[in-house]
Design an enzyme around this catalytic site. Structure first.
Site, PDB file in Angstrom:
ATOM      1  N   SER A 143       0.861  -1.172   0.000  1.00  0.00           N
ATOM      2  CA  SER A 143       0.000   0.000   0.000  1.00  0.00           C
ATOM      3  C   SER A 143       0.899   1.223   0.000  1.00  0.00           C
ATOM      4  O   SER A 143       2.100   1.125   0.296  1.00  0.00           O
ATOM      5  CB  SER A 143      -0.869  -0.001   1.269  1.00  0.00           C
ATOM      6  OG  SER A 143      -1.511   1.240   1.474  1.00  0.00           O
ATOM      7  N   TYR A 158      -2.119  -0.586  10.528  1.00  0.00           N
ATOM      8  CA  TYR A 158      -2.149  -1.105   9.163  1.00  0.00           C
ATOM      9  C   TYR A 158      -0.833  -0.810   8.457  1.00  0.00           C
ATOM     10  O   TYR A 158      -0.261  -1.687   7.797  1.00  0.00           O
ATOM     11  CB  TYR A 158      -3.321  -0.453   8.428  1.00  0.00           C
ATOM     12  CG  TYR A 158      -3.442  -0.786   6.968  1.00  0.00           C
ATOM     13  CD1 TYR A 158      -3.926  -2.019   6.559  1.00  0.00           C
ATOM     14  CD2 TYR A 158      -3.114   0.150   5.989  1.00  0.00           C
ATOM     15  CE1 TYR A 158      -4.068  -2.317   5.205  1.00  0.00           C
ATOM     16  CE2 TYR A 158      -3.247  -0.138   4.644  1.00  0.00           C
ATOM     17  CZ  TYR A 158      -3.723  -1.371   4.258  1.00  0.00           C
ATOM     18  OH  TYR A 158      -3.853  -1.658   2.921  1.00  0.00           O
ATOM     19  N   LYS A 162       2.157  -3.047   6.369  1.00  0.00           N
ATOM     20  CA  LYS A 162       2.477  -2.808   4.965  1.00  0.00           C
ATOM     21  C   LYS A 162       3.942  -2.405   4.772  1.00  0.00           C
ATOM     22  O   LYS A 162       4.540  -2.708   3.732  1.00  0.00           O
ATOM     23  CB  LYS A 162       1.525  -1.765   4.376  1.00  0.00           C
ATOM     24  CG  LYS A 162       0.081  -2.246   4.310  1.00  0.00           C
ATOM     25  CD  LYS A 162      -0.042  -3.573   3.552  1.00  0.00           C
ATOM     26  CE  LYS A 162      -1.459  -4.050   3.418  1.00  0.00           C
ATOM     27  NZ  LYS A 162      -1.570  -5.316   2.649  1.00  0.00           N
TER      28      LYS A 162
END
Length: 272
Positions: A143, A158, A162
């Site tokens: 991402s 998150y 990533k």
């Protein structure tokens, strides 16, 4: 790479980016294995591709479960014969909260899917890519959050996963040096997916399904993003061109420039 007739494995394939990649692969003539934890959506994806004449295999799979991924690899090798393309795409999202407020189960689920899902994919499927000696490629979905923590949505947890996917991909590129296996790390910007509702599929061992409030802003931002099909087409082009870092938007470049400028400026303090 000539995609026609190649065997491809896509995790998180029942919706969003994964389904977009699967559609692009099927359209290019691949035999596609769809893996996803959501049974009903997986069957809809399988039926859709099969109705268009694609060769497709579908299996409900929990990518965070190493044993389940091992069984999936065995079944897929039997079904496809050869695996040339691996897309470690499955991912879940927890944001909008402070890191200290996440539970042990939250962290275990987040890293279980986003990081160990990639590790399990590499461990179980890369040997199949090496086995036949033909050109092959791995794409890991990270991402923009793999390089930059967006302050508007509190995506620190998150982003931590990533960043790990970017590092795993860079390490995999080193492992593949001198071989005919390529690797890419997909770092999309806003894509219209249901990732903010990923809690609906959380396994019982991680606390079970749940709904999280406070995601309206992120949902609205994603709704304005690219479609999964647009990202799927972008990914196939990246494989053909042997791209490593695969981005989908130009606007975030200025965020990267600001971040790396801050990092480089910190070196001025080394001698001080």
């Amino acid at each position: 790479m000539d995609f026609n007739g190649k065997g491809a494995v896509v995790t998180g394939a029942a919706s969003g980016i994964g389904l977009g990649i699967a559609r692009s692969l099927a359209g290019a003539g691949c035999y596609v294995a769809l893996l996803d934890i959501e049974s009903d959506a997986l069957e809809r994806a399988r039926a859709e591709l099969a109705a268009k004449g694609a060769r497709v295999f579908a299996r409900r799979t929990d990518v965070s479960d190493a044993a389940d991924m091992a069984l999936a690899a065995q079944e897929i090798e039997e079904a496809l014969g050869k695996v040339h393309l691996l897309f470690n795409n499955a991912g879940v999202e927890i944001g909008g909260t402070r890191l200290e407020d996440l539970s042990d189960a939250d962290w275990q689920w987040l890293f279980g899917v986003n990081v160990f899902g990639v590790i399990n994919g590499v461990r179980r499927f890369v040997p199949l890519l090496r086995k036949h000696g033909e050109p092959a490629h791995v794409v890991n979905t990270a991402s923009l959050a793999g390089f930059w923590v967006n302050p508007d949505f509190r995506l620190g947890p998150y982003a931590a996963t990533k960043y790990a996917v970017v590092a795993l991909s860079e390490g995999l590129e080193q492992d593949f040096a001198g071989s005919n296996i390529g690797v890419s790390v997909l770092c999309p910007g806003a894509v219209n997916t249901g990732i903010t509702r990923s809690g609906r599929n959380r396994p019982e061992r991680f606390g079970g399904a749940y709904e999280r409030a406070g995601t309206e802003g992120l949902q609205a931002a994603l709704a304005q993003g690219l479609t999964g099909d647009q990202v799927g087409a972008r990914v196939l082009r990246a494989i053909r061109d042997r791209e490593f870092y695969v981005f989908t938007h130009e606007a975030p470049k200025k965020w990267f420039e600001a971040r790396f400028a801050r990092v480089l400026a910190a070196f001025a303090r080394v001698a001080g």
